[in-house]
Design a protein around this motif. Sequence first.
Motif, PDB file in Angstrom:
ATOM      1  N   GLU A 342       0.811  -1.199  -0.113  1.00  0.00           N
ATOM      2  CA  GLU A 342      -0.259  -0.011  -0.027  1.00  0.00           C
ATOM      3  C   GLU A 342       0.960   1.286   0.157  1.00  0.00           C
ATOM      4  N   PHE A 343       0.949   1.836  -1.184  1.00  0.00           N
ATOM      5  CA  PHE A 343       1.488   3.346  -1.094  1.00  0.00           C
ATOM      6  C   PHE A 343       0.477   4.208  -1.325  1.00  0.00           C
ATOM      7  N   MET A 344       0.662   4.998  -0.263  1.00  0.00           N
ATOM      8  CA  MET A 344      -0.639   6.286  -0.006  1.00  0.00           C
ATOM      9  C   MET A 344       0.133   7.466  -0.375  1.00  0.00           C
ATOM     10  N   GLY A 345      -0.671   8.477  -0.795  1.00  0.00           N
ATOM     11  CA  GLY A 345      -0.280   9.885  -0.889  1.00  0.00           C
ATOM     12  C   GLY A 345      -1.389  10.640  -0.680  1.00  0.00           C
ATOM     13  N   LEU A 346      -1.163  11.968  -0.470  1.00  0.00           N
ATOM     14  CA  LEU A 346      -2.378  12.942   0.065  1.00  0.00           C
ATOM     15  C   LEU A 346      -2.229  14.159  -0.868  1.00  0.00           C
ATOM     16  N   ILE A 347      -3.515  14.432  -1.528  1.00  0.00           N
ATOM     17  CA  ILE A 347      -3.331  15.779  -2.420  1.00  0.00           C
ATOM     18  C   ILE A 347      -3.783  16.821  -1.706  1.00  0.00           C
ATOM     19  N   ALA A 348      -4.684  16.781  -0.490  1.00  0.00           N
ATOM     20  CA  ALA A 348      -4.928  17.981   0.030  1.00  0.00           C
ATOM     21  C   ALA A 348      -5.473  17.598   1.606  1.00  0.00           C
ATOM     22  N   GLY A 349      -5.537  18.338   2.581  1.00  0.00           N
ATOM     23  CA  GLY A 349      -6.091  18.160   3.764  1.00  0.00           C
ATOM     24  C   GLY A 349      -5.258  17.410   4.713  1.00  0.00           C
ATOM     25  N   PRO A 360       0.374  16.882   2.640  1.00  0.00           N
ATOM     26  CA  PRO A 360       0.070  16.907   1.147  1.00  0.00           C
ATOM     27  C   PRO A 360       1.576  17.000   0.675  1.00  0.00           C
ATOM     28  N   GLY A 361       1.487  16.179  -0.397  1.00  0.00           N
ATOM     29  CA  GLY A 361       2.965  16.261  -1.303  1.00  0.00           C
ATOM     30  C   GLY A 361       3.709  15.138  -0.626  1.00  0.00           C
ATOM     31  N   GLY A 362       3.390  14.427   0.533  1.00  0.00           N
ATOM     32  CA  GLY A 362       4.334  13.495   1.037  1.00  0.00           C
ATOM     33  C   GLY A 362       3.743  12.138   0.509  1.00  0.00           C
ATOM     34  N   ALA A 363       4.162  10.823   1.455  1.00  0.00           N
ATOM     35  CA  ALA A 363       3.821   9.647   0.958  1.00  0.00           C
ATOM     36  C   ALA A 363       3.948   8.770   2.167  1.00  0.00           C
ATOM     37  N   THR A 364       3.401   7.514   2.080  1.00  0.00           N
ATOM     38  CA  THR A 364       3.648   6.412   2.907  1.00  0.00           C
ATOM     39  C   THR A 364       3.833   5.213   2.092  1.00  0.00           C
ATOM     40  N   LEU A 365       4.359   4.281   2.544  1.00  0.00           N
ATOM     41  CA  LEU A 365       4.527   2.831   2.003  1.00  0.00           C
ATOM     42  C   LEU A 365       4.445   1.864   3.223  1.00  0.00           C
ATOM     43  N   HIS A 366       3.315   0.808   2.961  1.00  0.00           N
ATOM     44  CA  HIS A 366       3.069  -0.128   4.134  1.00  0.00           C
ATOM     45  C   HIS A 366       3.350  -1.427   3.354  1.00  0.00           C
ATOM     46  N   SER A 367       4.352  -2.113   3.191  1.00  0.00           N
ATOM     47  CA  SER A 367       4.745  -3.206   2.444  1.00  0.00           C
ATOM     48  C   SER A 367       3.909  -4.498   3.171  1.00  0.00           C
TER      49      SER A 367
END
Length: 443
Positions: A342-349, A360-367
């Motif tokens: 699961e790779f997540m990103g945040l557009i806003a909020g 926003p503009g960052g990310a996470t990765l849960h393998s």
Amino acid sequence: MGVLQYQSGFGNEFASEDPRCPGALPEGQNNPQRCPYGLYAEQLSGTAFTAPRSRNLRSWLYRIRPSVLHRPFAPVRHDGLRADWDEQPPNPNQLRWRPFEVPGAGAEAVDFVGGLRTVCGAGDPRMRRGLAVLVYLCNASMRDCCLQDADGDLLIVPQQGELHITTEFGKMDVAPNEICVIQQGMRFSVDVQGPSRGYILEVFDNHFELPDLGPIGANGLANARDFLSPVAWFEDRAVDGDGFRVLNKYQGRLFEAHQAHSAFDVAAWHGNYAPFKYPLARFMAVNAVAFDHCDPSIFTVLTCPSGKPGTATADFVIFPPRWAVQEHTFRPPYYHRNCMSEFMGLIAGRYEAKEEGFAPGGATLHSMMTPHGPDAQCFAAASAAPLRPERVADATQAFMFESSLGLSVTKWGEETCQKLDHDYYKCWQGLQKHFDPKWKPDH
């Protein structure tokens, strides 16, 4: 060109011609001996010729010059596209990136292609299996050049700055909280108006399609009519000295060829293989209204199926503004270990399960099989919250690239970008033991 026009529908058999060339589409056959206006007929195939009719993708382009009219391709160095999945040792930890750095307005000019960076991925485009997750970090428009991805489809998620995209099929404007898909082999160019940032999911096998709805029924999630494809638009423009560059992403490397004219000289086209955009605000969310927590698959916008039934090479999932109304239920995402990455990103909020640290503009990765879930603060608040109808994620748009493949992180993603948050694990360290062996039910 004025206000852009679009054609509505997903997977439709479109027919489009630039109004400056009425009748440019041949009648009755795809490849006449002589095309109207002296155009060339050219087919772009997205599937094998013999793919079943229901899955067969192709379009006919009627262009001023055939796309074969260019000098030989030569390699171009682009370290940001480097995708050696064995370059770094495997890392099963929960990973979080602070917002990826965008070149400022006064910095050195970096266009969309120059600003591509591979974060993680798996597989091999030569075997047509796998995916890559990239970000783009740019501040300048592409000039006298275009990009085609011979390796796969690009699902582009703008986070900062609107993209003005010119394709062989026409033009699209794609703003944050919208997405677009440029499919394999389609040539395109990106104009920006200042610092721009976003995420890209590249899939090497199959194409993106709408997920089946199953028991949801005929309506819900992303509706086909809300997907928009461009209408034909051409430019008959010469470029001095073979000065127009065709950039080609091929087997994970970048190549370029030169030609003396614009690549966007298609006066008409028809078919079902075309780029498209989709406004995420049009997504019709489905949710539980009694108890328990539906799987996040109910938020799937597009899927790229694998060869295994019910299992995706990649899903594009969003978590839009919606109502939460479940009774006797812990409403945020539950703690879990997953056989998917699961790779997540945040557009806003602010994402409801982690309102601090995930920006926003960052990310996470849960393998896959690495545990994750709400942080300690979210758990405490949701466990005590009154269970009345509640709006969730207003002014927020988070998304997830979910894959059945184990994703490797590139050296750029783990070291060079210097945005990895090494304290991410601490957001769970405040979780307390609440076990009470003497507990009895209230009734």
